[in-house]
Design an enzyme around this catalytic site. Structure first.
Site, PDB file in Angstrom:
ATOM      1  N   ASP A   1      -1.230  15.661  71.749  1.00 34.64           N
ATOM      2  CA  ASP A   1      -1.780  16.483  71.010  1.00 34.64           C
ATOM      3  C   ASP A   1      -2.677  17.082  71.655  1.00 34.64           C
ATOM      4  O   ASP A   1      -3.709  17.263  71.565  1.00 34.64           O
ATOM      5  CB  ASP A   1      -2.455  15.381  70.137  1.00 34.64           C
ATOM      6  CG  ASP A   1      -2.636  16.571  69.241  1.00 34.64           C
ATOM      7  OD1 ASP A   1      -2.196  18.040  68.920  1.00 34.64           O
ATOM      8  OD2 ASP A   1      -3.438  16.029  67.759  1.00 34.64           O
TER       9      ASP A   1
ATOM     10  N   CYS B   1      -5.961  18.892  70.593  1.00 33.51           N
ATOM     11  CA  CYS B   1      -6.803  18.469  70.005  1.00 33.51           C
ATOM     12  C   CYS B   1      -8.062  18.737  70.222  1.00 33.51           C
ATOM     13  O   CYS B   1      -8.620  18.414  71.444  1.00 33.51           O
ATOM     14  CB  CYS B   1      -6.532  17.087  69.800  1.00 33.51           C
ATOM     15  SG  CYS B   1      -7.387  15.739  68.724  1.00 33.51           S
TER      16      CYS B   1
ATOM     17  N   PHE C   1      -9.342  14.520  60.940  1.00 36.21           N
ATOM     18  CA  PHE C   1     -10.128  14.611  59.455  1.00 36.21           C
ATOM     19  C   PHE C   1     -10.569  15.767  59.111  1.00 36.21           C
ATOM     20  O   PHE C   1     -10.532  16.968  60.368  1.00 36.21           O
ATOM     21  CB  PHE C   1     -11.143  13.460  59.439  1.00 36.21           C
ATOM     22  CG  PHE C   1     -11.842  13.993  60.349  1.00 36.21           C
ATOM     23  CD1 PHE C   1     -12.847  14.847  59.919  1.00 36.21           C
ATOM     24  CD2 PHE C   1     -12.197  12.840  61.544  1.00 36.21           C
ATOM     25  CE1 PHE C   1     -13.810  15.011  60.929  1.00 36.21           C
ATOM     26  CE2 PHE C   1     -13.486  12.951  62.610  1.00 36.21           C
ATOM     27  CZ  PHE C   1     -13.632  14.147  62.256  1.00 36.21           C
TER      28      PHE C   1
ATOM     29  N   HIS D   1     -10.911  17.957  62.723  1.00 35.08           N
ATOM     30  CA  HIS D   1     -10.709  17.350  63.924  1.00 35.08           C
ATOM     31  C   HIS D   1      -9.322  17.788  63.719  1.00 35.08           C
ATOM     32  O   HIS D   1      -8.922  16.832  62.752  1.00 35.08           O
ATOM     33  CB  HIS D   1     -11.310  15.770  64.118  1.00 35.08           C
ATOM     34  CG  HIS D   1     -11.114  15.178  64.974  1.00 35.08           C
ATOM     35  ND1 HIS D   1     -10.669  13.861  65.040  1.00 35.08           N
ATOM     36  CD2 HIS D   1      -9.996  15.562  66.579  1.00 35.08           C
ATOM     37  CE1 HIS D   1      -9.334  13.919  66.041  1.00 35.08           C
ATOM     38  NE2 HIS D   1      -9.412  14.602  67.081  1.00 35.08           N
TER      39      HIS D   1
ATOM     40  N   HIS E   1     -10.149  18.625  73.274  1.00 35.33           N
ATOM     41  CA  HIS E   1     -10.334  17.914  73.880  1.00 35.33           C
ATOM     42  C   HIS E   1      -9.119  17.245  74.837  1.00 35.33           C
ATOM     43  O   HIS E   1      -9.273  15.838  74.979  1.00 35.33           O
ATOM     44  CB  HIS E   1     -11.310  16.976  73.471  1.00 35.33           C
ATOM     45  CG  HIS E   1     -11.247  16.524  71.520  1.00 35.33           C
ATOM     46  ND1 HIS E   1     -12.007  16.770  71.166  1.00 35.33           N
ATOM     47  CD2 HIS E   1      -9.674  16.172  71.499  1.00 35.33           C
ATOM     48  CE1 HIS E   1     -11.066  15.745  70.157  1.00 35.33           C
ATOM     49  NE2 HIS E   1     -10.186  15.764  70.336  1.00 35.33           N
TER      50      HIS E   1
ATOM     51  N   HIS F   1     -15.427  12.666  74.487  1.00 39.13           N
ATOM     52  CA  HIS F   1     -14.855  13.731  72.792  1.00 39.13           C
ATOM     53  C   HIS F   1     -14.828  12.989  71.350  1.00 39.13           C
ATOM     54  O   HIS F   1     -14.868  13.610  70.121  1.00 39.13           O
ATOM     55  CB  HIS F   1     -13.475  13.478  72.653  1.00 39.13           C
ATOM     56  CG  HIS F   1     -12.799  12.546  72.570  1.00 39.13           C
ATOM     57  ND1 HIS F   1     -12.741  11.511  73.285  1.00 39.13           N
ATOM     58  CD2 HIS F   1     -12.034  12.666  72.383  1.00 39.13           C
ATOM     59  CE1 HIS F   1     -12.183  10.442  72.177  1.00 39.13           C
ATOM     60  NE2 HIS F   1     -11.148  11.419  71.590  1.00 39.13           N
TER      61      HIS F   1
ATOM     62  N   LYS G   1      -9.060  12.709  54.388  1.00 41.71           N
ATOM     63  CA  LYS G   1      -8.245  12.454  55.533  1.00 41.71           C
ATOM     64  C   LYS G   1      -6.690  12.150  55.948  1.00 41.71           C
ATOM     65  O   LYS G   1      -6.134  12.093  54.388  1.00 41.71           O
ATOM     66  CB  LYS G   1      -7.983  10.769  55.570  1.00 41.71           C
ATOM     67  CG  LYS G   1      -9.494  10.214  56.367  1.00 41.71           C
ATOM     68  CD  LYS G   1     -10.118  10.871  57.594  1.00 41.71           C
ATOM     69  CE  LYS G   1      -9.622  10.135  58.385  1.00 41.71           C
ATOM     70  NZ  LYS G   1      -9.378   9.757  59.741  1.00 41.71           N
TER      71      LYS G   1
END
Length: 473
Positions: free
Chosen positions: A93, A96, A204, A234, A323, A396, A472
């Site tokens: 990811d 991310c 989320f 996030h 991160h 993170h 979520k």
């Protein structure tokens, strides 16, 4: 594995075998991974064998087992001494990251009566879940290519945000050096329909309130005063970033022998930074990172619309930081400035006060560092400090202690939601299984992670935020 405690918050894995540098692990005794069910310390030692690595293979307070590199791993390689770049040091990811917004002139008490309606609307307008499309339907591949080159800047130019947003983004909203030609057609296809979406797993969108301030001056500069209402987002680069990593891991795995590179774990596939394959990966990674920045920008605009229509107020960006990135940076190594490829996987950049990359209004404060916790505990805002021992990096987030399968076993997602709502946290999920996988007990103690980050000299605590409502995937 031998582990030597140097301070209450720092352990050393001494060099042995093929290790070129030691491992340094910033944890307390309560956060130290147990070797029986978490191999992250073995991964720290494996990373220490990478060609060109300097100083140490670092692990942050939230360290846990990952793909090749541990999650919470930091490693820097010397670009001019055949140092390597490894996609495993970034993860699937790409970019991310976390974005924090703060509502203007709104307190927790002001929000209380309207919170259910706000969460209902956020739950309605925020796309999320595996494979779900985003809020911005790009007209064609040319538009996506422009987004991959210019990131959040392109989104703002297209009317999705304001100029100030870019000042409060890492790299002003766009990572330089994006090479769209290095992004496969399959990655392009996956990205076309996902701009402005959360995804699934641990991603989320959370409405929060500031419940404790540790550094009033820094909090005021960032706009996160006591009882402020914030929104934390996030998420990352969705399917596009995953495909970029998949493609380049395969390419590097096939290329390593040409460069005489051998690694103890095939998941550490790597090539010299200056090689054709290395430059291709860094260009594709930057493009995927720009997708992640634009993705969070679009989600921010969705939040703004909800706060304007439901509450008559808007939200300002505090900061946006990734991160999961590898970046070419200059750092002192034994007193000599060196060009390094700094891998941060599940680790946040933590720039000190007066760093030239900071916006003017945060120069005295240091870079905001955003540590998400869980939907049942808390999250933190920290600030970068001088003399950070890990190439200006810190944790993170909370870091998992249970796999998704372990977390969901014998856990009812519906019962978890009911429990959280009895505690005042509004939950808008997409599946009971997804909620169960993200139960608070599946993660480390975020208060302990923030404390170790502070005490180990990685960052300093600014504010603690508690959840009021969560959307979520």
């Amino acid at each position: 594995m031998k582990l030597v405690q140097e301070t209450p918050f720092r352990y050393r894995i001494p060099r042995e075998g093929a290790m070129l540098v030691p491992g340094i692990v910033f944890v307390s005794s309560t956060l130290l991974p147990t070797e029986s069910d978490d191999k992250s310390l073995v991964q720290v030692a494996n990373v220490a064998t990478l060609p060109g690595i300097v100083v140490a293979s670092f692990a942050m307070p939230d360290v846990h087992w990952g793909y090749g590199f541990p999650i919470g791993g930091v490693a820097a390689t010397d670009v001019d001494a055949d140092g390597v770049v490894s996609p495993g040091g970034v993860g699937f990811d790409i970019s991310c990251g976390v974005r924090l917004l703060v509502a203007r002139d709104l307190t927790h008490a002001d929000l209380a009566a309207r919170l259910p309606a706000v969460m209902d609307e956020l739950g309605r307008v925020i796309p999320r879940g595996v494979g779900r499309g985003g809020v911005w339907h790009l007209p064609d591949r040319a538009a996506l290519r422009r987004l991959l080159e210019d990131g959040a800047r392109y989104a703002v130019e297209a009317g999705h945000g304001v100029e100030r947003d870019l000042l409060r983004c890492e790299d002003a909203g766009a990572i330089a050096g994006a090479d769209v030609a290095a992004v496969s057609e399959r990655a392009i296809e996956r990205g076309l329909v996902q701009v402005g979406s959360l995804g699934s797993g641990n991603h989320f969108l959370e409405v929060q309130a500031v419940d404790q301030v540790f550094d009033a001056e820094a909090a005021a500069a960032m706009g996160v005063d006591q009882d402020s209402v914030c929104v934390m987002i996030h998420c990352g680069s969705r399917g596009l970033g995953h495909q970029v990593c998949t493609d380049h891991v395969r390419t590097m795995g096939q290329a390593m022998s040409r460069y005489g590179i051998r690694v103890p774990d095939r998941q550490l596939a790597c090539v010299p930074v200056g090689s054709t394959e290395g430059q291709s990966y860094l260009g594709a990674m930057a493009a995927a990172a720009n997708f992640g920045l634009a993705n969070r920008q679009l989600l921010s605009e969705a939040v703004r619309r909800v706060f304007e229509t439901q509450l008559g107020t808007t939200v300002d960006l505090v900061y946006d930081v990734s991160h999961n990135l590898a970046k070419i940076e200059t750092h002192d190594v034994v007193g000599t400035p060196r060009r390094l490829c700094v891998h941060r996987k599940g680790a946040t950049r933590s720039l000190p006060p007066h760093h030239p990359d900071l916006p003017d209004d945060l120069a005295e404060t240091g870079q905001p560092v955003l540590l998400p916790g869980t939907m049942g505990t808390a999250s933190y805002v920290l600030a970068g400090v001088a003399d950070n021992p890990a190439f200006s990096s810190t944790a993170h987030g909370a870091g998992r202690v249970q796999s998704r399968h372990q977390a969901a076993k014998n856990t009812s997602g519906k019962a978890l939601r009911d429990q959280l709502e009895r505690r005042g946290v509004q939950v808008r999920g997409t599946s009971w299984r997804g909620l169960a996988e993200e139960k608070p007990e599946a993660y480390k103690d975020i208060d302990a992670v923030a404390e170790v980050s502070d005490r180990a000299g990685l960052a300093r605590k600014v504010a603690r935020l508690v959840p009021l409502g969560v959307v979520k995937g």
